[in-house]
Design a protein around this motif. Structure first.
Motif, PDB file in Angstrom:
ATOM      1  N   LEU A 262       0.831  -1.210   0.000  1.00  0.00           N
ATOM      2  CA  LEU A 262       0.000   0.000   0.000  1.00  0.00           C
ATOM      3  C   LEU A 262       0.863   1.257   0.000  1.00  0.00           C
ATOM      4  O   LEU A 262       0.542   2.232  -0.683  1.00  0.00           O
ATOM      5  CB  LEU A 262      -0.946   0.002   1.204  1.00  0.00           C
ATOM      6  CG  LEU A 262      -2.067  -1.023   1.146  1.00  0.00           C
ATOM      7  CD1 LEU A 262      -2.857  -1.022   2.454  1.00  0.00           C
ATOM      8  CD2 LEU A 262      -2.989  -0.762  -0.034  1.00  0.00           C
ATOM      9  N   GLU A 263       1.959   1.242   0.734  1.00  0.00           N
ATOM     10  CA  GLU A 263       2.876   2.380   0.746  1.00  0.00           C
ATOM     11  C   GLU A 263       3.493   2.587  -0.635  1.00  0.00           C
ATOM     12  O   GLU A 263       3.603   3.711  -1.128  1.00  0.00           O
ATOM     13  CB  GLU A 263       3.975   2.121   1.784  1.00  0.00           C
ATOM     14  CG  GLU A 263       4.887   3.286   2.028  1.00  0.00           C
ATOM     15  CD  GLU A 263       5.885   2.970   3.133  1.00  0.00           C
ATOM     16  OE1 GLU A 263       7.089   3.143   2.873  1.00  0.00           O
ATOM     17  OE2 GLU A 263       5.467   2.552   4.230  1.00  0.00           O
ATOM     18  N   GLU A 264       3.876   1.492  -1.293  1.00  0.00           N
ATOM     19  CA  GLU A 264       4.455   1.581  -2.634  1.00  0.00           C
ATOM     20  C   GLU A 264       3.409   2.071  -3.642  1.00  0.00           C
ATOM     21  O   GLU A 264       3.709   2.874  -4.521  1.00  0.00           O
ATOM     22  CB  GLU A 264       5.007   0.216  -3.050  1.00  0.00           C
ATOM     23  CG  GLU A 264       5.925   0.277  -4.227  1.00  0.00           C
ATOM     24  CD  GLU A 264       6.553  -1.063  -4.586  1.00  0.00           C
ATOM     25  OE1 GLU A 264       7.179  -1.108  -5.654  1.00  0.00           O
ATOM     26  OE2 GLU A 264       6.414  -2.048  -3.843  1.00  0.00           O
ATOM     27  N   VAL A 265       2.156   1.621  -3.498  1.00  0.00           N
ATOM     28  CA  VAL A 265       1.070   2.068  -4.372  1.00  0.00           C
ATOM     29  C   VAL A 265       0.836   3.565  -4.185  1.00  0.00           C
ATOM     30  O   VAL A 265       0.705   4.311  -5.165  1.00  0.00           O
ATOM     31  CB  VAL A 265      -0.229   1.264  -4.109  1.00  0.00           C
ATOM     32  CG1 VAL A 265      -1.444   1.941  -4.731  1.00  0.00           C
ATOM     33  CG2 VAL A 265      -0.084  -0.158  -4.629  1.00  0.00           C
ATOM     34  N   ARG A 266       0.821   4.031  -2.938  1.00  0.00           N
ATOM     35  CA  ARG A 266       0.642   5.481  -2.688  1.00  0.00           C
ATOM     36  C   ARG A 266       1.766   6.288  -3.334  1.00  0.00           C
ATOM     37  O   ARG A 266       1.526   7.321  -3.951  1.00  0.00           O
ATOM     38  CB  ARG A 266       0.577   5.756  -1.184  1.00  0.00           C
ATOM     39  CG  ARG A 266      -0.756   5.385  -0.552  1.00  0.00           C
ATOM     40  CD  ARG A 266      -0.867   5.897   0.872  1.00  0.00           C
ATOM     41  NE  ARG A 266       0.031   5.214   1.797  1.00  0.00           N
ATOM     42  CZ  ARG A 266      -0.262   4.086   2.464  1.00  0.00           C
ATOM     43  NH1 ARG A 266      -1.445   3.521   2.309  1.00  0.00           N
ATOM     44  NH2 ARG A 266       0.613   3.548   3.287  1.00  0.00           N
ATOM     45  N   GLY A 267       2.996   5.805  -3.216  1.00  0.00           N
ATOM     46  CA  GLY A 267       4.130   6.494  -3.844  1.00  0.00           C
ATOM     47  C   GLY A 267       3.999   6.547  -5.352  1.00  0.00           C
ATOM     48  O   GLY A 267       4.264   7.564  -5.987  1.00  0.00           O
TER      49      GLY A 267
END
Length: 136
Positions: free
Chosen positions: A13-18
């Motif tokens: 999810l953090e990578e998707v937000r980035g």
């Protein structure tokens, strides 16, 4: 997979937000009705336009072997074959591109890697807002 967190889902999810921040106003990753990750256009792309400039990841979920040009990821569900014996693992959003027999993006000059050691995906036809981005 590439976890530095206790919860791998949170890392994705953090990578998707980035990724969504990096491509704000152009493309966006989110889960479809089938709960699978999908990439959608949030802007329009004319035929020939660069849709994604992917970046090379130096780790693979499977083993890597050394080569003069650096790590060589083993084939996996997220790698792209760029030569008879070379696969590359891309960052998001490219890693979550879905395959289609009717793609709207393709790899620019399969022999040409971009400045990040990966590939650019270009529009094979005009892409409108809200269309899923797919490659073959």
């Amino acid at each position: 997979l590439f976890s530095t967190h206790d919860n791998p889902d949170e890392e994705i999810l953090e990578e998707v937000r980035g990724s969504n921040d990096r491509y704000l106003g152009k493309i966006e990753l989110h889960k479809g009705d089938d709960s699978e990750w999908r990439l959608f256009s949030t802007g329009s792309f004319p035929k020939g336009a660069t849709v994604i400039s992917s970046r090379l990841m130096n780790e693979s979920p499977q083993s890597t072997t050394s080569s003069p040009s650096g790590p060589k990821p083993s084939p996996c569900a997220y790698s792209i074959q760029i030569d008879s014996d070379k696969h590359i693992l891309l960052d998001l959003p490219a890693r979550f591109l879905n395959h289609s027999c009717d793609p709207n993006v393709g790899v620019r000059g399969e022999e040409t890697l971009n400045e990040w050691g990966a590939v650019d995906f270009v529009a094979l036809k005009d892409i409108g807002v809200g269309e899923e981005i797919r490659y073959d």
